[in-house]
Design a protein around this motif. Sequence first.
Motif, PDB file in Angstrom:
ATOM      1  N   SER A  50      -5.596   6.240  -5.966  1.00  0.00           N
ATOM      2  CA  SER A  50      -4.219   6.699  -5.774  1.00  0.00           C
ATOM      3  C   SER A  50      -3.979   6.975  -4.295  1.00  0.00           C
ATOM      4  CB  SER A  50      -3.934   7.955  -6.609  1.00  0.00           C
ATOM      5  OG  SER A  50      -4.744   9.023  -6.185  1.00  0.00           O
ATOM      6  N   VAL A  51      -2.706   7.052  -3.943  1.00  0.00           N
ATOM      7  CA  VAL A  51      -2.329   7.341  -2.560  1.00  0.00           C
ATOM      8  C   VAL A  51      -2.702   8.795  -2.276  1.00  0.00           C
ATOM      9  CG1 VAL A  51      -0.413   7.505  -0.937  1.00  0.00           C
ATOM     10  CG2 VAL A  51      -0.475   5.654  -2.592  1.00  0.00           C
ATOM     11  N   PRO A  52      -3.433   9.057  -1.190  1.00  0.00           N
ATOM     12  CA  PRO A  52      -3.836  10.431  -0.877  1.00  0.00           C
ATOM     13  C   PRO A  52      -2.645  11.321  -0.555  1.00  0.00           C
ATOM     14  CG  PRO A  52      -5.078   8.828   0.409  1.00  0.00           C
ATOM     15  CD  PRO A  52      -3.972   8.090  -0.266  1.00  0.00           C
ATOM     16  N   THR A  53      -2.892  12.607  -0.583  1.00  0.00           N
ATOM     17  CA  THR A  53      -1.881  13.583  -0.202  1.00  0.00           C
ATOM     18  C   THR A  53      -2.119  14.020   1.235  1.00  0.00           C
ATOM     19  OG1 THR A  53      -3.184  15.490  -0.907  1.00  0.00           O
ATOM     20  CG2 THR A  53      -1.789  14.447  -2.578  1.00  0.00           C
ATOM     21  N   VAL A  54      -1.177  14.746   1.783  1.00  0.00           N
ATOM     22  CA  VAL A  54      -1.275  15.256   3.153  1.00  0.00           C
ATOM     23  C   VAL A  54      -2.518  16.122   3.317  1.00  0.00           C
ATOM     24  CG1 VAL A  54      -0.152  16.824   4.779  1.00  0.00           C
ATOM     25  CG2 VAL A  54       1.205  15.129   3.552  1.00  0.00           C
ATOM     26  N   LYS A  55      -2.838  16.923   2.314  1.00  0.00           N
ATOM     27  CA  LYS A  55      -3.969  17.854   2.413  1.00  0.00           C
ATOM     28  C   LYS A  55      -5.320  17.155   2.362  1.00  0.00           C
ATOM     29  CE  LYS A  55      -1.430  21.747   0.617  1.00  0.00           C
ATOM     30  NZ  LYS A  55      -1.348  22.798  -0.370  1.00  0.00           N
ATOM     31  N   PHE A  95      -1.369   2.023   2.981  1.00  0.00           N
ATOM     32  CA  PHE A  95      -0.512   3.199   3.122  1.00  0.00           C
ATOM     33  C   PHE A  95      -0.624   3.695   4.558  1.00  0.00           C
ATOM     34  CE2 PHE A  95      -4.599   4.709   1.643  1.00  0.00           C
ATOM     35  CZ  PHE A  95      -4.889   5.791   2.462  1.00  0.00           C
ATOM     36  N   SER A  96       0.389   4.458   4.975  1.00  0.00           N
ATOM     37  CA  SER A  96       0.430   4.984   6.339  1.00  0.00           C
ATOM     38  C   SER A  96       0.360   6.504   6.310  1.00  0.00           C
ATOM     39  CB  SER A  96       1.711   4.561   7.049  1.00  0.00           C
ATOM     40  OG  SER A  96       1.724   3.169   7.213  1.00  0.00           O
ATOM     41  N   VAL A  97      -0.299   7.044   7.315  1.00  0.00           N
ATOM     42  CA  VAL A  97      -0.380   8.497   7.492  1.00  0.00           C
ATOM     43  C   VAL A  97       0.405   8.826   8.751  1.00  0.00           C
ATOM     44  CG1 VAL A  97      -1.908  10.470   7.851  1.00  0.00           C
ATOM     45  CG2 VAL A  97      -2.651   8.569   6.387  1.00  0.00           C
ATOM     46  N   GLU A  98       1.457   9.621   8.587  1.00  0.00           N
ATOM     47  CA  GLU A  98       2.290  10.024   9.716  1.00  0.00           C
ATOM     48  C   GLU A  98       1.872  11.429  10.142  1.00  0.00           C
ATOM     49  OE1 GLU A  98       6.379   9.591   8.549  1.00  0.00           O
ATOM     50  OE2 GLU A  98       6.128   7.468   8.078  1.00  0.00           O
ATOM     51  N   VAL A 114      -3.814   2.573   6.667  1.00  0.00           N
ATOM     52  CA  VAL A 114      -5.097   2.400   5.995  1.00  0.00           C
ATOM     53  C   VAL A 114      -4.962   1.251   5.001  1.00  0.00           C
ATOM     54  CG1 VAL A 114      -6.825   3.480   4.513  1.00  0.00           C
ATOM     55  CG2 VAL A 114      -5.614   4.857   6.221  1.00  0.00           C
ATOM     56  N   GLN A 115      -5.880   0.313   5.080  1.00  0.00           N
ATOM     57  CA  GLN A 115      -5.929  -0.805   4.132  1.00  0.00           C
ATOM     58  C   GLN A 115      -7.372  -0.909   3.672  1.00  0.00           C
ATOM     59  OE1 GLN A 115      -3.484  -3.894   3.991  1.00  0.00           O
ATOM     60  NE2 GLN A 115      -4.639  -4.557   2.237  1.00  0.00           N
ATOM     61  N   GLY A 116      -7.590  -0.712   2.385  1.00  0.00           N
ATOM     62  CA  GLY A 116      -8.956  -0.706   1.864  1.00  0.00           C
ATOM     63  C   GLY A 116      -9.697   0.497   2.406  1.00  0.00           C
ATOM     64  N   ARG A 141       3.086  13.361   6.521  1.00  0.00           N
ATOM     65  CA  ARG A 141       3.286  12.712   5.226  1.00  0.00           C
ATOM     66  C   ARG A 141       2.392  11.479   5.118  1.00  0.00           C
ATOM     67  NH1 ARG A 141       7.760  13.484   7.216  1.00  0.00           N
ATOM     68  NH2 ARG A 141       8.615  12.161   8.783  1.00  0.00           N
ATOM     69  N   VAL A 142       2.161  11.087   3.885  1.00  0.00           N
ATOM     70  CA  VAL A 142       1.428   9.865   3.583  1.00  0.00           C
ATOM     71  C   VAL A 142       2.398   8.978   2.809  1.00  0.00           C
ATOM     72  CG1 VAL A 142      -0.574   8.856   2.420  1.00  0.00           C
ATOM     73  CG2 VAL A 142      -0.753  11.119   3.481  1.00  0.00           C
ATOM     74  N   VAL A 143       2.612   7.761   3.300  1.00  0.00           N
ATOM     75  CA  VAL A 143       3.625   6.878   2.742  1.00  0.00           C
ATOM     76  C   VAL A 143       2.971   5.580   2.294  1.00  0.00           C
ATOM     77  CG1 VAL A 143       5.784   5.660   3.214  1.00  0.00           C
ATOM     78  CG2 VAL A 143       5.320   7.850   4.334  1.00  0.00           C
ATOM     79  N   GLU A 144       3.201   5.218   1.036  1.00  0.00           N
ATOM     80  CA  GLU A 144       2.694   3.944   0.527  1.00  0.00           C
ATOM     81  C   GLU A 144       3.558   2.831   1.098  1.00  0.00           C
ATOM     82  OE1 GLU A 144       1.189   2.048  -3.683  1.00  0.00           O
ATOM     83  OE2 GLU A 144       2.502   3.777  -3.706  1.00  0.00           O
ATOM     84  N   GLU A 145       2.904   1.822   1.645  1.00  0.00           N
ATOM     85  CA  GLU A 145       3.631   0.693   2.226  1.00  0.00           C
ATOM     86  C   GLU A 145       4.230  -0.136   1.095  1.00  0.00           C
ATOM     87  OE1 GLU A 145       4.003  -0.077   5.602  1.00  0.00           O
ATOM     88  OE2 GLU A 145       3.126   1.891   5.933  1.00  0.00           O
ATOM     89  N   PRO A 146       5.476  -0.583   1.237  1.00  0.00           N
ATOM     90  CA  PRO A 146       6.064  -1.416   0.182  1.00  0.00           C
ATOM     91  C   PRO A 146       5.364  -2.766   0.135  1.00  0.00           C
ATOM     92  CG  PRO A 146       7.530  -1.306   2.071  1.00  0.00           C
ATOM     93  CD  PRO A 146       6.387  -0.360   2.339  1.00  0.00           C
ATOM     94  N   PRO A 147       5.270  -3.349  -1.060  1.00  0.00           N
ATOM     95  CA  PRO A 147       4.651  -4.681  -1.148  1.00  0.00           C
ATOM     96  C   PRO A 147       5.528  -5.701  -0.434  1.00  0.00           C
ATOM     97  CG  PRO A 147       5.612  -4.052  -3.248  1.00  0.00           C
ATOM     98  CD  PRO A 147       5.732  -2.862  -2.337  1.00  0.00           C
ATOM     99  N   PRO A 148       4.932  -6.800   0.015  1.00  0.00           N
ATOM    100  CA  PRO A 148       5.754  -7.816   0.691  1.00  0.00           C
ATOM    101  C   PRO A 148       6.759  -8.403  -0.289  1.00  0.00           C
ATOM    102  CG  PRO A 148       3.530  -8.631   0.287  1.00  0.00           C
ATOM    103  CD  PRO A 148       3.547  -7.189  -0.099  1.00  0.00           C
ATOM    104  N   PRO A 149       7.902  -8.840   0.217  1.00  0.00           N
ATOM    105  CA  PRO A 149       8.921  -9.401  -0.685  1.00  0.00           C
ATOM    106  C   PRO A 149       8.399 -10.689  -1.317  1.00  0.00           C
ATOM    107  CG  PRO A 149       9.529  -9.768   1.596  1.00  0.00           C
ATOM    108  CD  PRO A 149       8.309  -8.891   1.607  1.00  0.00           C
TER     109      PRO A 149
END
Length: 166
Positions: A50-55, A95-98, A114-116, A141-149
């Motif tokens: 799963s996508v990690p949380t900020v903590k 996903f990206s960590v801001e 982060v990828q893999g 924040r941690v943001v899941e990257e949208p899948p490519p179109p």
Amino acid sequence: MTFRKLLAALAIFGVLASGVGIASLVLVARSDEQQASAPRRTPPAPPPPSVPTVKEFLIGVTVTNQACQPNGPCVYTYTIEPKYVGLHPFPETPFSVEYEVTGGTAPQPGKFTVQGEKAEIFKDVQIEGPPGARLSVNVLRVVEEPPPPPPPPGAPPAPAPAAPQP
């Protein structure tokens, strides 16, 4: 008299031998019971990706260079050191960590992807701050990257991602 002493000695020896035999039998039987009744422990199943949380991210800062002007501000060159402290595996999607770096003249935003199991981070980033500044990082924040179109109809399918090499 010696015959009686011999019989007495044999009787005492017989009593001791049977007592030791019975005691060892009881101990062996009890240890078998304990082993048979001991519950088997299996490790818990790992949590799903799963996508990690900020903590779940701790980010350190290493200052690699500092250039100060006389009676003026300093320019700090730094690199972040992200550390994942969560327990579940990462998802397959990136996903990206801001975050923001504080301690300088103004907070400086940053982001890494982060990828893999790999993270793409910037090295030797500069920030201006007062002399003796202590830089630190706040994860925002941690943001899941949208899948490519999806490809347009009739277009050739996108190539499959390359398998990671061991």
